[in-house]
Design a protein around this motif. Sequence first.
Motif, PDB file in Angstrom:
ATOM      1  N   ASP A  23       0.868  -1.269   0.039  1.00 44.81           N
ATOM      2  CA  ASP A  23       0.082   0.073   0.124  1.00 44.81           C
ATOM      3  C   ASP A  23       1.046   1.124   0.014  1.00 44.81           C
ATOM      4  OD1 ASP A  23      -2.409  -1.350   0.167  1.00 44.81           O
ATOM      5  OD2 ASP A  23      -2.333  -1.620   2.448  1.00 44.81           O
ATOM      6  N   ARG A  24       2.191   1.069  -0.252  1.00 43.59           N
ATOM      7  CA  ARG A  24       2.988   2.325   0.064  1.00 43.59           C
ATOM      8  C   ARG A  24       2.723   3.304  -1.027  1.00 43.59           C
ATOM      9  NH1 ARG A  24       6.147  -1.206  -3.155  1.00 43.59           N
ATOM     10  NH2 ARG A  24       7.393  -0.465  -4.542  1.00 43.59           N
ATOM     11  N   ARG A  25       2.873   4.668  -1.080  1.00 43.23           N
ATOM     12  CA  ARG A  25       2.728   5.530  -1.785  1.00 43.23           C
ATOM     13  C   ARG A  25       3.761   5.702  -2.904  1.00 43.23           C
ATOM     14  NH1 ARG A  25       1.918  10.723   1.673  1.00 43.23           N
ATOM     15  NH2 ARG A  25       1.551  11.732  -0.129  1.00 43.23           N
ATOM     16  N   ASP A  26       3.532   6.645  -3.836  1.00 46.25           N
ATOM     17  CA  ASP A  26       4.527   6.946  -4.738  1.00 46.25           C
ATOM     18  C   ASP A  26       5.828   7.636  -3.994  1.00 46.25           C
ATOM     19  OD1 ASP A  26       6.147   9.144  -6.408  1.00 46.25           O
ATOM     20  OD2 ASP A  26       4.867   7.952  -8.127  1.00 46.25           O
ATOM     21  N   ALA A  27       6.852   7.071  -4.091  1.00 43.08           N
ATOM     22  CA  ALA A  27       8.201   7.546  -3.247  1.00 43.08           C
ATOM     23  C   ALA A  27       8.345   8.759  -3.468  1.00 43.08           C
ATOM     24  CB  ALA A  27       9.063   6.676  -3.382  1.00 43.08           C
ATOM     25  N   ARG A  28       8.389   9.376  -4.712  1.00 46.12           N
ATOM     26  CA  ARG A  28       8.868  10.765  -4.966  1.00 46.12           C
ATOM     27  C   ARG A  28       8.029  11.814  -4.459  1.00 46.12           C
ATOM     28  NH1 ARG A  28       7.146  13.785  -8.858  1.00 46.12           N
ATOM     29  NH2 ARG A  28       5.866  12.315  -9.879  1.00 46.12           N
ATOM     30  N   LEU A  29       6.474  11.590  -4.639  1.00 44.45           N
ATOM     31  CA  LEU A  29       5.503  12.397  -4.265  1.00 44.45           C
ATOM     32  C   LEU A  29       5.563  12.255  -2.351  1.00 44.45           C
ATOM     33  CD1 LEU A  29       2.742  11.700  -6.338  1.00 44.45           C
ATOM     34  CD2 LEU A  29       4.218  13.527  -6.605  1.00 44.45           C
ATOM     35  N   ALA A  30       5.771  11.102  -2.028  1.00 41.64           N
ATOM     36  CA  ALA A  30       5.696  11.157  -0.455  1.00 41.64           C
ATOM     37  C   ALA A  30       7.051  11.908   0.026  1.00 41.64           C
ATOM     38  CB  ALA A  30       5.806   9.559  -0.025  1.00 41.64           C
ATOM     39  N   LEU A  31       8.226  11.677  -0.530  1.00 43.04           N
ATOM     40  CA  LEU A  31       9.207  12.445  -0.046  1.00 43.04           C
ATOM     41  C   LEU A  31       8.967  14.073  -0.375  1.00 43.04           C
ATOM     42  CD1 LEU A  31      12.334  12.706   0.916  1.00 43.04           C
ATOM     43  CD2 LEU A  31      12.886  12.529  -1.468  1.00 43.04           C
ATOM     44  N   ALA A  32       8.145  14.523  -1.413  1.00 46.87           N
ATOM     45  CA  ALA A  32       7.909  15.941  -1.589  1.00 46.87           C
ATOM     46  C   ALA A  32       7.203  16.295  -0.352  1.00 46.87           C
ATOM     47  CB  ALA A  32       7.372  16.060  -2.935  1.00 46.87           C
ATOM     48  N   GLU A  33       6.308  15.485   0.008  1.00 47.57           N
ATOM     49  CA  GLU A  33       5.353  15.775   1.154  1.00 47.57           C
ATOM     50  C   GLU A  33       5.944  15.931   2.231  1.00 47.57           C
ATOM     51  OE1 GLU A  33       0.952  14.559   1.728  1.00 47.57           O
ATOM     52  OE2 GLU A  33       2.014  13.310   3.163  1.00 47.57           O
ATOM     53  N   ALA A  34       6.985  14.968   2.615  1.00 46.38           N
ATOM     54  CA  ALA A  34       7.835  15.266   3.832  1.00 46.38           C
ATOM     55  C   ALA A  34       8.847  16.235   3.851  1.00 46.38           C
ATOM     56  CB  ALA A  34       8.687  13.856   3.978  1.00 46.38           C
ATOM     57  N   VAL A  35       9.237  16.623   2.765  1.00 47.09           N
ATOM     58  CA  VAL A  35      10.174  17.895   2.941  1.00 47.09           C
ATOM     59  C   VAL A  35       9.179  19.142   3.060  1.00 47.09           C
ATOM     60  CG1 VAL A  35      11.427  19.519   1.366  1.00 47.09           C
ATOM     61  CG2 VAL A  35      11.519  17.066   1.194  1.00 47.09           C
ATOM     62  N   SER A  36       7.925  18.980   2.675  1.00 45.99           N
ATOM     63  CA  SER A  36       6.970  20.309   2.819  1.00 45.99           C
ATOM     64  C   SER A  36       6.610  20.269   4.196  1.00 45.99           C
ATOM     65  CB  SER A  36       5.651  20.074   2.235  1.00 45.99           C
ATOM     66  OG  SER A  36       6.034  20.101   0.598  1.00 45.99           O
ATOM     67  N   LEU A  37       6.565  19.262   4.872  1.00 49.72           N
ATOM     68  CA  LEU A  37       6.401  19.119   6.451  1.00 49.72           C
ATOM     69  C   LEU A  37       7.555  19.588   7.090  1.00 49.72           C
ATOM     70  CD1 LEU A  37       4.659  15.603   7.034  1.00 49.72           C
ATOM     71  CD2 LEU A  37       3.775  17.770   7.592  1.00 49.72           C
TER      72      LEU A  37
END
Length: 424
Positions: A23-37
């Motif tokens: 169920d993992r998310r798209d790694a690139r988009l997940a990283l972008a969200e984490a950077v936004s956090l």
Amino acid sequence: MKEHAAPITRAWVLHPDIKSDRDRRDARLALAEAVSLAHALPGLEVAGEEVVPLPKPQPRALFGTGKIDELGQRLKAAEVELVLVDGPVTPVQQRNLEKAWNCKVLDRTGLILEIFSDRAATREGVLQVEMAHLNYQRTRLVRAWTHLERQRGGLGFVGGPGETQIEADRRAIDEQLVRLRRQLDKVVKTRALHRAARAKVPFPIVALVGYTNAGKSTLFNRLTGAEVMAEDMLFATLDPTMRQVHLPTGADIILSDTVGFISDLPTELVAAFRATLEEVLEADVIVHVRDISHPETDAQARDVDAILDNLGVSEATPQIELWNKIDRLDGPDLEAVRARAAREEAVHLGSAITGEGLYGLLDAVTTALGEAKRRDTITLAFDDGRRRAWLFQKGLVEAEEQSDEGYRLTVLWSATDRARFDSL
């Protein structure tokens, strides 16, 4: 916003791309969200970011020994003081990683808690965040730090002889949680009084919900003329804000802006912010604001729906979707979204920035309010027989009793019914 004089901390953001997680998310988009956090927390400078492919999590330190050494060299060269791991990290993993890298490690839950601590503005918000923090810290006490393995003697009222430090720390946290719950109960009672006072005003509540950074606060500001903090930043709004709005039809509503939802929202925060999100439970209409320009807009919508279900939002409450930020789309992408929206029910395209589509949204809210029912208690004078008869004729009265002031009626009606009643 709070003032921050703290020195800048150099941080490195890691997203473990766990291959065994179907169920993992798209790694690139997940990283972008984490950077936004990370950018949402003042005092942090993101020195680097990367996706770390991982067959499966290692119980001891999350990553394998070789990967830990490889990352450690990069972290040391970049003079990193804090590593943000976008995912859950157990206390044991956290301790071992901090030992290996000689810097602080924070997982996704810890980071979100830090952001919430920084942003909470109301007394209730602050108390809820403190409770969430303590609950989180309590789970970190299990072999999290080496000093907890030591024992100490204790006085009768502090703890028995041989009480471990971990027991003392946990008990101290529990005592603090009890104090915070008492304070929060008082604040919640005050909010209940405010809600009761607001219930006497015949204005239905329209709640804005959505994934964080979907544009809710920008929409709120445009519709109300308020100055709620609205930035291109995750969790820009953490406390519920309410304003009166005059609809084009002439009806008045109370518009409520709420905290943004996010995938994998820490369970501590879902529970702690339940009271803050009570406005959503009481809403007559819910407007789900979506960033339709985001690559994962559908996944974000599912996350929002899941949290609404978790909160216990009634299926009978009308919901309208605003596919926001169409100003960021053009050409084929915009046409594709328009065609898709045309096939959906209760979906409106718009832009909180340009104002496009918002009149159509307000018309839809007006229509939904005409269908939504709310329960009110009203008192009519004994000589107000005409309006009392009208209520019974329309079948809106659920219960009636007499008091010294007149007839006390419990009615279930729509905003349209109320407006007609007021005009009698």
